[in-house]
Write an enzyme that holds these catalytic residues in place. Structure first.
Site, PDB file in Angstrom:
ATOM      1  N   ARG A   1      18.711 -11.511 -88.768  1.00  0.00           N
ATOM      2  CA  ARG A   1      18.534 -11.340 -90.220  1.00  0.00           C
ATOM      3  C   ARG A   1      19.753 -11.816 -91.012  1.00  0.00           C
ATOM      4  NH1 ARG A   1      19.354  -6.815 -92.826  1.00  0.00           N
ATOM      5  NH2 ARG A   1      19.114  -5.502 -90.989  1.00  0.00           N
TER       6      ARG A   1
ATOM      7  N   TYR B   1       4.114 -20.494-112.036  1.00  0.00           N
ATOM      8  CA  TYR B   1       3.246 -20.122-110.904  1.00  0.00           C
ATOM      9  C   TYR B   1       2.876 -18.633-111.010  1.00  0.00           C
ATOM     10  CZ  TYR B   1       2.187 -18.547-106.199  1.00  0.00           C
ATOM     11  OH  TYR B   1       1.603 -17.941-105.111  1.00  0.00           O
TER      12      TYR B   1
ATOM     13  N   ASP C   1      12.257 -24.235-110.263  1.00  0.00           N
ATOM     14  CA  ASP C   1      11.365 -24.271-109.103  1.00  0.00           C
ATOM     15  C   ASP C   1      10.887 -25.719-108.987  1.00  0.00           C
ATOM     16  OD1 ASP C   1       9.159 -24.295-107.396  1.00  0.00           O
ATOM     17  OD2 ASP C   1       8.421 -22.340-108.052  1.00  0.00           O
TER      18      ASP C   1
ATOM     19  N   LYS D   1       5.062 -25.637 -98.946  1.00  0.00           N
ATOM     20  CA  LYS D   1       4.349 -26.793 -99.497  1.00  0.00           C
ATOM     21  C   LYS D   1       4.928 -28.103 -98.932  1.00  0.00           C
ATOM     22  CE  LYS D   1       2.249 -23.564-101.778  1.00  0.00           C
ATOM     23  NZ  LYS D   1       3.200 -22.526-102.044  1.00  0.00           N
TER      24      LYS D   1
HETATM   25  N1  PLP Z   1       6.381 -21.815-106.533  1.00  0.00           N
HETATM   26  C1  PLP Z   1       5.285 -22.563-106.658  1.00  0.00           C
HETATM   27  C2  PLP Z   1       5.263 -23.677-107.649  1.00  0.00           C
HETATM   28  C3  PLP Z   1       4.163 -22.305-105.863  1.00  0.00           C
HETATM   29  O1  PLP Z   1       3.054 -23.047-106.005  1.00  0.00           O
HETATM   30  C4  PLP Z   1       4.210 -21.223-104.941  1.00  0.00           C
HETATM   31  C5  PLP Z   1       3.044 -20.888-104.085  1.00  0.00           C
HETATM   32  O2  PLP Z   1       1.977 -21.398-104.239  1.00  0.00           O
HETATM   33  C6  PLP Z   1       5.374 -20.467-104.858  1.00  0.00           C
HETATM   34  C7  PLP Z   1       6.453 -20.798-105.642  1.00  0.00           C
HETATM   35  C8  PLP Z   1       5.484 -19.307-103.888  1.00  0.00           C
HETATM   36  O3  PLP Z   1       5.729 -19.774-102.610  1.00  0.00           O
HETATM   37  P1  PLP Z   1       5.353 -18.945-101.273  1.00  0.00           P
HETATM   38  O4  PLP Z   1       3.876 -18.833-101.228  1.00  0.00           O
HETATM   39  O5  PLP Z   1       5.958 -19.767-100.185  1.00  0.00           O
HETATM   40  O6  PLP Z   1       6.004 -17.614-101.410  1.00  0.00           O
END
Ligand code: PLP
Length: 399
Positions: free
Chosen positions: A58, A111, A184, A209
């Protein structure tokens, strides 16, 4: 049975790896929950940081560290840290830089998972927030409160309308006001966009992704200055949100083909957007920055010279029923509530990423019942377009 072999002890200790062989051509997987100390001096030296070494999974392992270093290098960042998910990385960015009494400005088409953190978790912690149209510098100026706003949170390309924020203006307004800018960049990836080069302080990715890229990883990463990343690392260790070794290993492997994949994802999305833009009246609108109709078409050409990745969205003329017929008409493209994989997928935002957002708020954002989000994979673009054609034919047959 030969008892001298003591199978029970042997099973535990046989084949122990002591010294590595010569360097492997690709990162090996270090799948261990803890590491061995030679003696108490060793314990003190490793805990004290005077000798390099690992302690417990961890606190960070070789695979997570190598992966985060790789992303930091791609982003041009001083340091990076992996996280158990994109959301864990986002929480680390928020909760190491916001405390009770602070204020955050957040892009309004953020998101859905991040929207939930802001609306559900901020209030209990005494953190205030303002959602803003981050493409509008005047709106950003009005929302940022000098001395009180500590984080301005943007997405490099928004989900699902592919809008591009006024990043440079946001950075200068935020820094003047004493706030950090967190971006992000999941939809863009470091193959296409470097937010730190435009003055951002932290970049987060859902590794799930494009960075992983093959639909087999759930992880996150965060890059920025050493000071900011040290704070994030401490938060992630404390909350148990460290990236697991195998996820880091898979993500690192995915990263090696990122540039090639992003180039193909981008070209395929441009081809699909052009096809759908010519499919009126069944398709009423297409959202992709390569199209002259997109509100940030010019900004995209300047900020994303290598392309905008594989995401686009489009609206069908007849709401949910048309969306359903379209999906049933597809043969290759699958309905998947994720994105950025090698295969082309489609998702229905009102039923997935924006499910938790009130309908009126969703409609105001342009995320309507007619909207479908397409994640273009790396297949031959003709095959993607043929399948889109099948989906549209099914819509037409229906009515
Ligand atoms: N940021 C964006 C733009 C996303 O599309 C997503 C998930 O779809 C996330 C963050 C969150 O990522 P995670 O599902 O890996 O926690």
């Amino acid at each position: 049975m030969d008892d001298s072999r003591r199978i029970d002890t042997l099973a535990v200790h046989a084949g122990a790896m002591t010294a590595p062989c010569n360097a492997p051509v690709s990162p090996p997987l270090y799948q261990a929950s803890a590491y061995v100390f030679e003696d108490l001096d060793d314990v003190e030296a490793i805990y004290g940081g005077t000798k390099p070494g690992k302690i417990y999974w961890r606190y960070g392992g070789p695979n997570g560290e190598a992966f985060a270093r790789a992303v930091a290098e791609l982003e041009g960042a001083e340091d990076g840290v992996g996280a158990a998910s994109g959301m864990a990385a986002i929480c680390a960015a928020f909760f190491t830089n916001l405390k009770a009494g602070d204020h955050a400005v957040v892009t309004r088409d953020v998101y859905g998972g991040t929207h939930a953190i802001v609306t559900k978790d901020f209030p209990g912690r005494g953190i205030e927030s303002t959602f803003v149209d981050a493409c509008d510098p005047q709106a950003l100026r009005a929302a940022i409160s000098p001395g009180r706003t500590k984080v301005v949170y943007l997405e490099a390309l928004t989900n699902p309308l592919m809008r591009i924020p006024a990043l440079e203006q946001a950075v200068s307004l935020a820094h003047e006001a004493g706030a950090l800018v967190v971006v992000d960049a999941t939809f863009a990836s470091p193959a296409l966009f470097h937010a730190l080069d435009h003055g951002a302080d932290l970049v987060v990715h859902s590794v799930t992704k494009y960075l992983g890229g093959h639909g087999d990883v759930g992880a996150g990463v965060l890059v920025g200055s050493r000071v900011l990343i040290d704070a994030a690392r401490t938060y992630l260790v404390r909350t148990g949100a460290t990236i697991p070794h195998f996820e880091a290993w898979l993500a690192h492997r995915g990263l090696r083909t990122l540039a090639l994949r992003m180039e193909r994802h981008s070209r395929n999305a441009e081809a699909a957007a052009a096809f759908l833009a010519g499919a009126a009246p069944a398709v009423t609108r297409v959202h992709h920055p390569s199209l002259p109709s997109h509100p940030q078409h010019e900004a995209a050409a300047r900020l994303f010279p290598r392309g905008c990745g594989g995401m686009l969205s489009f609206e069908l003329s007849d709401g949910r029923a048309a969306v359903d017929a379209f999906i049933k008409g597809l043969r290759m493209i699958e309905v998947v509530h994720s994105l950025g994989e090698v295969g082309t997928t489609v998702s229905y935002s009102v039923a997935s990423s924006h499910r938790g957002i009130p309908a009126a708020e969703r409609d105001a954002l342009g995320v309507t019942e007619s909207l479908l989000r397409l994640s273009c994979g790396i297949e031959c673009s003709d095959d993607i377009i043929d399948d889109l054609r099948r989906g549209l034919a099914a819509v037409q047959e229906r009515g």
